[in-house]
Design an enzyme around this catalytic site. Structure first.
Site, PDB file in Angstrom:
ATOM      1  N   GLU A  36       0.824  -1.209   0.000  1.00  0.00           N
ATOM      2  CA  GLU A  36       0.000   0.000   0.000  1.00  0.00           C
ATOM      3  C   GLU A  36       0.855   1.256   0.000  1.00  0.00           C
ATOM      4  O   GLU A  36       1.758   1.410   0.820  1.00  0.00           O
ATOM      5  CB  GLU A  36      -0.899  -0.020   1.248  1.00  0.00           C
ATOM      6  N   SER A  70     -23.611   7.978 -18.074  1.00  0.00           N
ATOM      7  CA  SER A  70     -23.476   6.907 -17.083  1.00  0.00           C
ATOM      8  C   SER A  70     -24.831   6.619 -16.473  1.00  0.00           C
ATOM      9  O   SER A  70     -25.554   7.543 -16.085  1.00  0.00           O
ATOM     10  CB  SER A  70     -22.500   7.311 -15.977  1.00  0.00           C
ATOM     11  N   GLY A 125     -15.949   5.081  -3.962  1.00  0.00           N
ATOM     12  CA  GLY A 125     -15.484   5.610  -2.686  1.00  0.00           C
ATOM     13  C   GLY A 125     -15.084   4.558  -1.680  1.00  0.00           C
ATOM     14  O   GLY A 125     -14.813   4.872  -0.520  1.00  0.00           O
ATOM     15  N   ALA A 126     -15.026   3.291  -2.102  1.00  0.00           N
ATOM     16  CA  ALA A 126     -14.714   2.195  -1.174  1.00  0.00           C
ATOM     17  C   ALA A 126     -13.252   1.785  -1.231  1.00  0.00           C
ATOM     18  O   ALA A 126     -12.847   0.797  -0.621  1.00  0.00           O
ATOM     19  CB  ALA A 126     -15.607   0.987  -1.487  1.00  0.00           C
ATOM     20  N   GLY A 127     -12.436   2.519  -1.991  1.00  0.00           N
ATOM     21  CA  GLY A 127     -11.026   2.170  -2.117  1.00  0.00           C
ATOM     22  C   GLY A 127     -10.796   0.967  -3.008  1.00  0.00           C
ATOM     23  O   GLY A 127      -9.793   0.274  -2.887  1.00  0.00           O
ATOM     24  N   SER A 131     -12.605   4.434 -10.120  1.00  0.00           N
ATOM     25  CA  SER A 131     -12.175   5.405 -11.140  1.00  0.00           C
ATOM     26  C   SER A 131     -11.237   4.746 -12.154  1.00  0.00           C
ATOM     27  O   SER A 131     -11.339   5.000 -13.360  1.00  0.00           O
ATOM     28  CB  SER A 131     -11.488   6.613 -10.485  1.00  0.00           C
ATOM     29  N   ASP A 175      -3.484   0.794  -9.666  1.00  0.00           N
ATOM     30  CA  ASP A 175      -4.906   0.545  -9.911  1.00  0.00           C
ATOM     31  C   ASP A 175      -5.194   0.290 -11.386  1.00  0.00           C
ATOM     32  O   ASP A 175      -5.906  -0.646 -11.751  1.00  0.00           O
ATOM     33  CB  ASP A 175      -5.749   1.724  -9.415  1.00  0.00           C
TER      34      ASP A 175
END
Length: 387
Positions: A36, A70, A125-127, A131, A175
């Site tokens: 991380e 979207s 937004g949950a990691g 995106s 990512d």
């Protein structure tokens, strides 16, 4: 399931744009098993792809217009002109796909416009890299439609540039590479310096284990200041130590490096996390390759302590997941993703999953926290064309 999703997204494209799409593509979110904040320090990471995907139906245009829609965001079709795209001009969700088009064109690729309809099951937004999934699915579609000939790692690089420069979020390369390059049943051991990859078999079900993701429902945003502060602190540490990146500080030389940093206490903590985290990634790879999968549990716990105490990016909800899971018999647990909310992972024996899930849910209720979302993470395929 993929075929049904492709049909639905294609049908909606037809309703929006009055024509059939030229294809439908999917790109997954990811969970990071270990490694991380090492990616922007030229270090090692080990993500795997989720079954949750962003799906895009796309058709080419030749008139310099990009139309975006979207199903997950209220509102109609957004129309943009390609020659007017400019970095940090868009603060909406459309910045991610538009940024990809901008990055492709900046790199000299002849993208002349597109109609795009998107739908995603990656929790936002949950990691879990919602995106990056959005970026990669658009990049893959345009790569195919415009015959650009780019490989997965090249698409990942362009998507990272889109997010760094166009969106303005200082993310590393992990990512996008995970979304573009992961394989089903494997975790991806990635060297973020040279982008060399190794697919490591990671089939927990075959060994009687499960990996749970606990979405704390605490939202975070990478483009807000704390992520950038950590990155700047890491760069300062590398500067003070005279290395190109913290990747170059050897684990065996960590104590000497920390001593050289003197009273720079905040920088010392950041350096300690990055150097020890790189070593943890290498340890997990070694354990998995030697068939000692259960032994990675304590390494995950070490990683969480480092993120909590040295990098200081955990939060009460994430700590509660980890503490409760371990007290309930989990093999290991840690926060995953950028921090300040998002998700934690739990490695557990299959028979213990229900009891651990119940314990975590009850602990959140007792603490007055929002009910978490808990689901199993199955290592899944990377970006691909569905039809």
């Amino acid at each position: 399931m993929s075929e049904a999703v492709a049909e639905t997204v294609a049908a909606r494209f037809g309703e929006l744009y009055g024509a059939e799409p030229e294809g439908v593509w999917a790109a997954p979110g990811r969970v990071n098993l270990i490694g991380e904040h090492t990616d922007y320090n030229d270090g090692f990471v080990m993500p795997f792809a989720l079954p949750h995907t962003a799906v895009a139906a796309v058709a080419r245009r030749a008139d310099g217009v990009l139309r975006l829609h979207s199903q997950d965001v209220e509102g109609g079709v957004t129309e943009l002109r390609l020659d007017e795209l400019s970095p940090e001009s868009d603060k909406n969700w459309t910045a991610y796909p538009a940024g990809v088009v901008w990055a492709l064109r900046e790199a000299g690729h002849a993208v002349t416009g597109a109609d795009v309809h998107l739908a995603s099951t990656v929790p936002s937004g949950a990691g879990l890299s919602s995106s990056a999934a959005l970026e990669v699915v658009v990049a893959l579609a345009l790569n195919d439609l415009f015959s650009l000939g780019l490989r997965g790692w090249q698409l990942a690089r362009l998507c990272q540039r889109a997010e760094n420069v166009y969106v303005g979020a200082p993310v590393g390369i992990m990512d996008q590479t995970a979304s573009a390059c992961c394989e089903a049943g494997h975790a991806l051991f990635l060297d973020t310096r040279d982008l060399s990859q190794k697919q490591i078999p990671f089939d927990l079900a075959a060994e009687g284990m499960r990996l749970l993701v606990v979405d704390t429902q605490v939202k975070h945003s990478h483009s807000e200041g704390e992520y950038g502060k950590r990155r700047a602190g890491c760069e300062k540490g590398a500067d003070l130590l005279g290395v190109n990146a913290l990747r170059d500080v050897p684990y065996a030389g960590l104590d000497a490096a920390l001593a050289r940093l003197g009273d720079e206490e905040e920088v010392r903590r950041l350096v300690r996390h990055i150097v020890t985290e790189n070593e943890r990634v290498e340890r997990v790879v070694s354990l998995l390759e030697s068939g000692e999968t259960r032994a990675i549990g304590p390494v995950l716990v070490e990683g969480h302590a480092s993120l909590r105490d040295d990098f200081r990016i955990s939060c009460p909800e994430l700590d509660l997941v980890v503490d409760t899971a371990l007290a309930s018999g989990a093999l290991g647990s840690r926060m995953t993703g950028g921090g300040f909310g998002g998700s934690a992972i739990i490695l557990a024996e299959e028979p213990d999953v229900d009891a651990i899930t119940k314990a975590v849910t009850e602990a959140f209720a007792a603490a007055g926290f929002t009910t978490p979302r808990v689901f199993e993470a199955v290592p899944s395929a990377g970006a691909r064309r569905l039809r």
